[in-house]
Design an enzyme around this catalytic site. Structure first.
Site, PDB file in Angstrom:
ATOM      1  N   ASP A  79      -3.849  -4.883   1.304  1.00 28.51           N
ATOM      2  CA  ASP A  79      -4.169  -4.258   2.576  1.00 28.51           C
ATOM      3  C   ASP A  79      -5.563  -4.729   2.978  1.00 28.51           C
ATOM      4  O   ASP A  79      -6.564  -4.266   2.444  1.00 28.51           O
ATOM      5  CB  ASP A  79      -4.113  -2.733   2.405  1.00 28.51           C
ATOM      6  N   ASN A  87      -6.816  -4.372   5.952  1.00 27.63           N
ATOM      7  CA  ASN A  87      -7.350  -3.380   6.893  1.00 27.63           C
ATOM      8  C   ASN A  87      -7.895  -4.000   8.176  1.00 27.63           C
ATOM      9  O   ASN A  87      -8.752  -3.403   8.843  1.00 27.63           O
ATOM     10  CB  ASN A  87      -8.417  -2.507   6.215  1.00 27.63           C
ATOM     11  N   GLU A 138      -3.995   1.438  -2.978  1.00 26.65           N
ATOM     12  CA  GLU A 138      -4.202   2.866  -2.709  1.00 26.65           C
ATOM     13  C   GLU A 138      -3.352   3.719  -3.657  1.00 26.65           C
ATOM     14  O   GLU A 138      -2.583   4.571  -3.252  1.00 26.65           O
ATOM     15  CB  GLU A 138      -3.915   3.218  -1.238  1.00 26.65           C
ATOM     16  N   ASP A 180       3.136   4.884   4.724  1.00 26.29           N
ATOM     17  CA  ASP A 180       2.812   4.492   6.095  1.00 26.29           C
ATOM     18  C   ASP A 180       2.692   2.975   6.216  1.00 26.29           C
ATOM     19  O   ASP A 180       2.601   2.438   7.319  1.00 26.29           O
ATOM     20  CB  ASP A 180       1.539   5.187   6.596  1.00 26.29           C
ATOM     21  N   HIS A 181       2.701   2.267   5.084  1.00 28.00           N
ATOM     22  CA  HIS A 181       2.800   0.816   5.043  1.00 28.00           C
ATOM     23  C   HIS A 181       4.184   0.426   4.535  1.00 28.00           C
ATOM     24  O   HIS A 181       4.856   1.211   3.852  1.00 28.00           O
ATOM     25  CB  HIS A 181       1.779   0.220   4.067  1.00 28.00           C
ATOM     26  N   ASN A 219       0.877  -1.172   0.000  1.00 27.69           N
ATOM     27  CA  ASN A 219       0.000   0.000   0.000  1.00 27.69           C
ATOM     28  C   ASN A 219       0.912   1.218   0.000  1.00 27.69           C
ATOM     29  O   ASN A 219       1.587   1.507   0.993  1.00 27.69           O
ATOM     30  CB  ASN A 219      -0.910  -0.001   1.227  1.00 27.69           C
ATOM     31  N   ASN A 226       0.004   4.437  -0.541  1.00 26.28           N
ATOM     32  CA  ASN A 226      -0.615   5.696  -0.107  1.00 26.28           C
ATOM     33  C   ASN A 226      -0.391   6.796  -1.144  1.00 26.28           C
ATOM     34  O   ASN A 226      -0.004   7.915  -0.817  1.00 26.28           O
ATOM     35  CB  ASN A 226      -0.067   6.109   1.264  1.00 26.28           C
TER      36      ASN A 226
END
Length: 264
Positions: A157, A159, A44, A253-254, A10, A12
């Site tokens: 992801d 989640n 994403e 952030d991943h 991911n 972002n």
């Protein structure tokens, strides 16, 4: 022998990650040049093909596929592959879910790979309900494919952190989307249907995470969650030779998660 090295990340924002000079990259900055990545699944993306520069979509030796959301700058998945798939399917659940660009399914001679960006349920009760409907529809799809004898790998992801070992602060997050009992129970159902969390086939260690909150600078303290996965079904499991978490790779952030396979 035919070997595959798969990465799932991911990012972002695909445009954002491609502009960060984090490490010299074979695909784009952030991925080490020495990595022999056969297939890279990205979640994403927040972009469509028309909004990306050619140096992102036309990388030498890689085929590129993208499934954008109808809403600009939101969601989306993409895939880079050294091997041209036999077929590509974008979406495939229902119009309600497919409008958000959350799935690419690529069929290779040895397996079917599904790159999925599962919904986040934290924004509202409505989004949590949407996430759970997506979960149910996706599980029914892969159960049907499994019953047909497909070798299935799905990644992305998800989640949701599955067990207390999969996040740094389980007690504090028992009522937070991403660790709710009803979300975790869905992963139980995936496993009961004959799928395996590939990372847990090779490691039972804690403190292994794939996402950290940007705002609290949680990555520097490793206060994270393991919410990115490669799942394999029973038919694909014998060909798995390794799985990992590349928390040394920055830029999002991943961090990426990995899977290696070997076929005779």
């Amino acid at each position: 022998m035919k070997t595959y090295t798969l990465y799932s990340w991911n990012v972002n924002g695909l445009r954002a990650i491609s502009s960060k000079e984090v490490l010299p990259g074979v695909l784009f900055p952030g991925l080490p040049a020495h990595e022999n990545i056969d297939i890279l699944c990205i979640q994403e993306t927040k972009a469509d093909a028309h909004s990306l520069k050619p140096d992102i979509t036309r990388i030498p030796d890689y085929f590129f596929y993208i499934n954008p959301a109808e809403r600009k700058g939101y969601s989306g998945v993409a895939m880079y592959s050294r091997t041209e798939p036999e077929s590509i399917e974008l979406g495939g659940l229902s119009p309600e879910f497919d409008s958000e660009g959350r799935i690419i399914t690529a069929r290779f001679p040895e397996f079917v790979l599904m790159n999925v960006y599962f919904p986040n349920g934290g924004a509202s009760d409505e989004r949590l309900a949407f996430k759970l409907r997506f979960y149910d529809a996706f599980l029914e799809k892969i159960k049907t494919m499994d019953a047909a004898g497909e070798r299935i790998i799905f990644c992305g992801d998800v989640n949701t952190a599955h067990k207390p070992i999969d996040l740094a602060r389980p007690k504090e997050n028992e009522l937070v989307s991403g660790f709710l009992p009803i979300e975790r129970e869905w992963i139980d159902r995936v496993i009961a249907a004959g799928f395996y969390d590939s990372f847990r086939l090779f490691s039972d260690e804690g403190n292994q995470y794939s996402w950290w909150d940007y705002k609290s600078r949680a990555r520097t303290r490793n206060v994270g969650w393991r919410i990115d996965y490669f799942f394999v079904n029973t038919a694909a499991k014998p060909f798995i030779t390794g799985a990992g978490i590349r928390n040394d790779i920055m830029g999002s952030d991943h961090c990426p998660v990995t899977l290696t396979l070997e076929f005779p």
